[in-house]
Design a protein around this motif. Structure first.
Motif, PDB file in Angstrom:
ATOM      1  N   LEU A 149      22.600 -19.650  27.786  1.00  0.00           N
ATOM      2  CA  LEU A 149      21.623 -18.579  27.573  1.00  0.00           C
ATOM      3  C   LEU A 149      20.572 -18.947  26.532  1.00  0.00           C
ATOM      4  N   ARG A 150      20.882 -19.863  25.656  1.00  0.00           N
ATOM      5  CA  ARG A 150      19.911 -20.263  24.632  1.00  0.00           C
ATOM      6  C   ARG A 150      18.671 -20.901  25.256  1.00  0.00           C
ATOM      7  N   GLN A 151      18.793 -21.340  26.499  1.00  0.00           N
ATOM      8  CA  GLN A 151      17.643 -21.903  27.206  1.00  0.00           C
ATOM      9  C   GLN A 151      16.727 -20.813  27.753  1.00  0.00           C
ATOM     10  N   TYR A 152      17.152 -19.558  27.633  1.00  0.00           N
ATOM     11  CA  TYR A 152      16.387 -18.440  28.185  1.00  0.00           C
ATOM     12  C   TYR A 152      16.137 -17.409  27.081  1.00  0.00           C
ATOM     13  N   PRO A 153      15.137 -17.639  26.228  1.00  0.00           N
ATOM     14  CA  PRO A 153      14.872 -16.709  25.119  1.00  0.00           C
ATOM     15  C   PRO A 153      14.666 -15.281  25.627  1.00  0.00           C
ATOM     16  N   GLY A 154      15.267 -14.328  24.898  1.00  0.00           N
ATOM     17  CA  GLY A 154      15.123 -12.929  25.287  1.00  0.00           C
ATOM     18  C   GLY A 154      16.142 -12.471  26.305  1.00  0.00           C
ATOM     19  N   THR A 155      16.957 -13.387  26.788  1.00  0.00           N
ATOM     20  CA  THR A 155      17.996 -13.044  27.749  1.00  0.00           C
ATOM     21  C   THR A 155      19.313 -12.851  27.000  1.00  0.00           C
ATOM     22  N   GLU A 156      19.989 -11.741  27.264  1.00  0.00           N
ATOM     23  CA  GLU A 156      21.217 -11.405  26.553  1.00  0.00           C
ATOM     24  C   GLU A 156      22.352 -11.154  27.534  1.00  0.00           C
ATOM     25  N   ALA A 157      23.585 -11.139  27.043  1.00  0.00           N
ATOM     26  CA  ALA A 157      24.730 -11.005  27.948  1.00  0.00           C
ATOM     27  C   ALA A 157      25.876 -10.238  27.320  1.00  0.00           C
ATOM     28  N   ILE A 158      26.642  -9.604  28.206  1.00  0.00           N
ATOM     29  CA  ILE A 158      27.892  -8.943  27.850  1.00  0.00           C
ATOM     30  C   ILE A 158      29.003  -9.650  28.623  1.00  0.00           C
ATOM     31  N   PHE A 159      29.912 -10.281  27.932  1.00  0.00           N
ATOM     32  CA  PHE A 159      31.074 -10.898  28.567  1.00  0.00           C
ATOM     33  C   PHE A 159      32.266  -9.964  28.400  1.00  0.00           C
ATOM     34  N   ILE A 160      33.019  -9.758  29.465  1.00  0.00           N
ATOM     35  CA  ILE A 160      34.297  -9.054  29.374  1.00  0.00           C
ATOM     36  C   ILE A 160      35.358 -10.014  29.890  1.00  0.00           C
ATOM     37  N   THR A 161      36.249 -10.423  29.020  1.00  0.00           N
ATOM     38  CA  THR A 161      37.242 -11.422  29.395  1.00  0.00           C
ATOM     39  C   THR A 161      38.383 -10.790  30.181  1.00  0.00           C
ATOM     40  N   THR A 162      39.192 -11.627  30.793  1.00  0.00           N
ATOM     41  CA  THR A 162      40.292 -11.122  31.606  1.00  0.00           C
ATOM     42  C   THR A 162      41.368 -10.429  30.769  1.00  0.00           C
ATOM     43  N   ASP A 163      41.361 -10.665  29.459  1.00  0.00           N
ATOM     44  CA  ASP A 163      42.309  -9.941  28.603  1.00  0.00           C
ATOM     45  C   ASP A 163      41.652  -8.728  27.928  1.00  0.00           C
ATOM     46  N   GLY A 164      40.458  -8.349  28.406  1.00  0.00           N
ATOM     47  CA  GLY A 164      39.819  -7.119  27.960  1.00  0.00           C
ATOM     48  C   GLY A 164      38.896  -7.233  26.765  1.00  0.00           C
ATOM     49  N   LYS A 165      38.709  -8.427  26.231  1.00  0.00           N
ATOM     50  CA  LYS A 165      37.835  -8.592  25.081  1.00  0.00           C
ATOM     51  C   LYS A 165      36.366  -8.505  25.520  1.00  0.00           C
ATOM     52  N   LYS A 166      35.532  -7.834  24.713  1.00  0.00           N
ATOM     53  CA  LYS A 166      34.096  -7.728  24.988  1.00  0.00           C
ATOM     54  C   LYS A 166      33.331  -8.577  23.989  1.00  0.00           C
ATOM     55  N   VAL A 167      32.474  -9.441  24.499  1.00  0.00           N
ATOM     56  CA  VAL A 167      31.677 -10.329  23.655  1.00  0.00           C
ATOM     57  C   VAL A 167      30.211 -10.113  24.030  1.00  0.00           C
ATOM     58  N   ILE A 168      29.380  -9.789  23.037  1.00  0.00           N
ATOM     59  CA  ILE A 168      27.957  -9.601  23.312  1.00  0.00           C
ATOM     60  C   ILE A 168      27.148 -10.626  22.531  1.00  0.00           C
ATOM     61  N   THR A 169      26.000 -10.993  23.086  1.00  0.00           N
ATOM     62  CA  THR A 169      25.114 -11.916  22.384  1.00  0.00           C
ATOM     63  C   THR A 169      24.321 -11.138  21.336  1.00  0.00           C
ATOM     64  N   SER A 170      23.761 -11.863  20.382  1.00  0.00           N
ATOM     65  CA  SER A 170      23.196 -11.241  19.175  1.00  0.00           C
ATOM     66  C   SER A 170      22.066 -10.258  19.466  1.00  0.00           C
ATOM     67  N   GLY A 171      21.282 -10.514  20.504  1.00  0.00           N
ATOM     68  CA  GLY A 171      20.148  -9.654  20.805  1.00  0.00           C
ATOM     69  C   GLY A 171      20.531  -8.272  21.306  1.00  0.00           C
ATOM     70  N   LEU A 172      21.810  -8.059  21.599  1.00  0.00           N
ATOM     71  CA  LEU A 172      22.273  -6.749  22.053  1.00  0.00           C
ATOM     72  C   LEU A 172      22.862  -5.908  20.934  1.00  0.00           C
ATOM     73  N   GLU A 173      23.006  -6.490  19.767  1.00  0.00           N
ATOM     74  CA  GLU A 173      23.596  -5.746  18.655  1.00  0.00           C
ATOM     75  C   GLU A 173      22.728  -4.532  18.310  1.00  0.00           C
ATOM     76  N   GLY A 174      23.348  -3.360  18.259  1.00  0.00           N
ATOM     77  CA  GLY A 174      22.628  -2.126  17.976  1.00  0.00           C
ATOM     78  C   GLY A 174      21.898  -1.535  19.166  1.00  0.00           C
ATOM     79  N   LYS A 175      21.972  -2.215  20.328  1.00  0.00           N
ATOM     80  CA  LYS A 175      21.263  -1.745  21.505  1.00  0.00           C
ATOM     81  C   LYS A 175      22.218  -1.374  22.651  1.00  0.00           C
ATOM     82  N   ILE A 176      23.494  -1.424  22.366  1.00  0.00           N
ATOM     83  CA  ILE A 176      24.470  -1.202  23.430  1.00  0.00           C
ATOM     84  C   ILE A 176      25.599  -0.318  22.913  1.00  0.00           C
ATOM     85  N   GLU A 177      26.098   0.537  23.766  1.00  0.00           N
ATOM     86  CA  GLU A 177      27.222   1.410  23.418  1.00  0.00           C
ATOM     87  C   GLU A 177      28.455   0.909  24.147  1.00  0.00           C
ATOM     88  N   LEU A 178      29.436   0.442  23.383  1.00  0.00           N
ATOM     89  CA  LEU A 178      30.656  -0.111  23.972  1.00  0.00           C
ATOM     90  C   LEU A 178      31.772   0.936  23.995  1.00  0.00           C
TER      91      LEU A 178
END
Length: 337
Positions: free
Chosen positions: A308-337
């Motif tokens: 994703l670092r090759q695509y400035p301004g593009t952000e992601a939400i990962f949800i792992t198979t064990d239920g963990k949620k990982v968001i990229t820095s640009g989504l901090e404060g912009k998403i309700e988990l």
């Protein structure tokens, strides 16, 4: 829950959030949208559009989905993709310029991702047949026999003559991860050509918007919980982006002997990736993020974030198979988990 029901549930979750976001006092007098839903490209597609050209634009948008589907549907033996596959090892096939464009994009992504995505994965997806066969798990020997047929570097594309050639008998192209996003872009172009300035197109998790809602508020969407078909894992507003793309192991799958087998395969191994249950990308259309969510589900969290670092301004939400949620820095404060 069958495949259509799972897809419909995802559509309803997004529709519910769209509705609730628009229920402020100021929106009570907002114009009513034109809405239409169809089952195309092996998914449910819903278009919500506002304005005088909304109905005609929506009809034109669905016509684009149908046209691209007719070109790329590998289960229809009359489609151009099927004809290319049938001619593998024999001859070149002349195709529509849109097929050339999709294949060039897919091959470019395949090169960029060093095989984590491969447009010639069709030999493997045909073997597994998820969503089109009973709960079938191929043997390791069967998978190993198909792996030599998966090699995007062998794909021959002549964009001057508009021909495509697969040099090995048994090779298969599969535009399943490409066609939906490409068709969605065409659909948005059709809506804009009819003067639509406010719309949302949801093609089974590939979402594209035009402008804001008529009340001036941004479109607000939900990300489905990959382990709860009626649950929402996250909510966010598309105030900074106009594309939301989701891939997950819950969209088409079966469970056998306690193991989940999804339609997303790692082209390098022939098996399903196991780290990530779903990934949602938000971006702007000029970033051309088509295919990335599928590839990042294969790559996993850390390598996906590197990509994703090759695509400035593009952000992601990962949800792992064990239920963990990982968001990229640009989504901090912009998403309700």
């Amino acid at each position: 829950m069958n495949k259509v029901s799972r897809l419909l549930t995802g559509i309803l979750l997004i529709s519910l959030l769209i509705f609730s976001a628009g229920c402020s006092a100021g929106s009570l007098f907002a114009p009513k949208p034109y809405k239409e839903t169809q089952f195309l490209m092996d998914t449910i597609i819903e278009i919500t559009a506002y304005g005088p050209g909304s109905e005609a634009g929506t009809k034109a948008a669905f016509a684009e989905f149908k046209r691209i589907n007719e070109l790329t549907n590998r289960f229809d033996e009359t489609s151009q993709v099927s004809k290319v596959n049938q001619a593998a090892g024999k001859e070149k096939v002349q195709v529509d310029p849109d097929v050339i464009a999709m294949l060039k994009l897919a091959r470019s992504r395949s090169e960029q991702l060093d095989g984590a995505f491969d447009v010639t994965i069709g030999a493997l997806t045909e073997l597994w047949g998820i969503g089109h066969k009973e709960d079938f798990v191929p043997s390791d020997a069967e998978i190993q026999a198909r792996l030599p047929l998966v090699n995007f570097r062998l794909l021959e594309i002549d964009d001057q003559a508009n021909t495509v050639f697969l040099p090995k008998a048994g090779m298969r192209i599969d535009l399943g991860a490409v066609g939906k996003g490409y068709a969605n872009r065409k659909a948005v172009e059709a809506l804009k050509a009819h003067g639509v300035k406010s719309a949302l197109v949801n093609a089974g998790g590939d979402v594209r918007i035009i402008g804001k809602r008529p009340d001036g508020q941004p479109w607000r969407l939900g990300v489905q919980d990959p382990r709860n078909s009626e649950g929402i894992a996250a909510k966010l507003s598309l105030s900074d982006w106009d594309v939301l793309e989701t891939s997950g192991d819950y969209q088409r799958f079966f469970i056998k002997d306690g193991v989940r087998y999804s339609h997303i395969l790692d082209p390098r191994t022939g098996y399903q990736p196991r780290e990530v249950a779903s990934i949602t990308i938000v971006a702007n259309s000029e970033n051309h993020v088509d295919i990335l969510s599928t590839a990042m589900l294969v790559l996993g969290v850390e390598k996906g974030r590197e990509l994703l670092r090759q695509y400035p301004g593009t952000e992601a939400i990962f949800i792992t198979t064990d239920g963990k949620k990982v968001i990229t820095s640009g989504l901090e404060g912009k998403i309700e988990l």
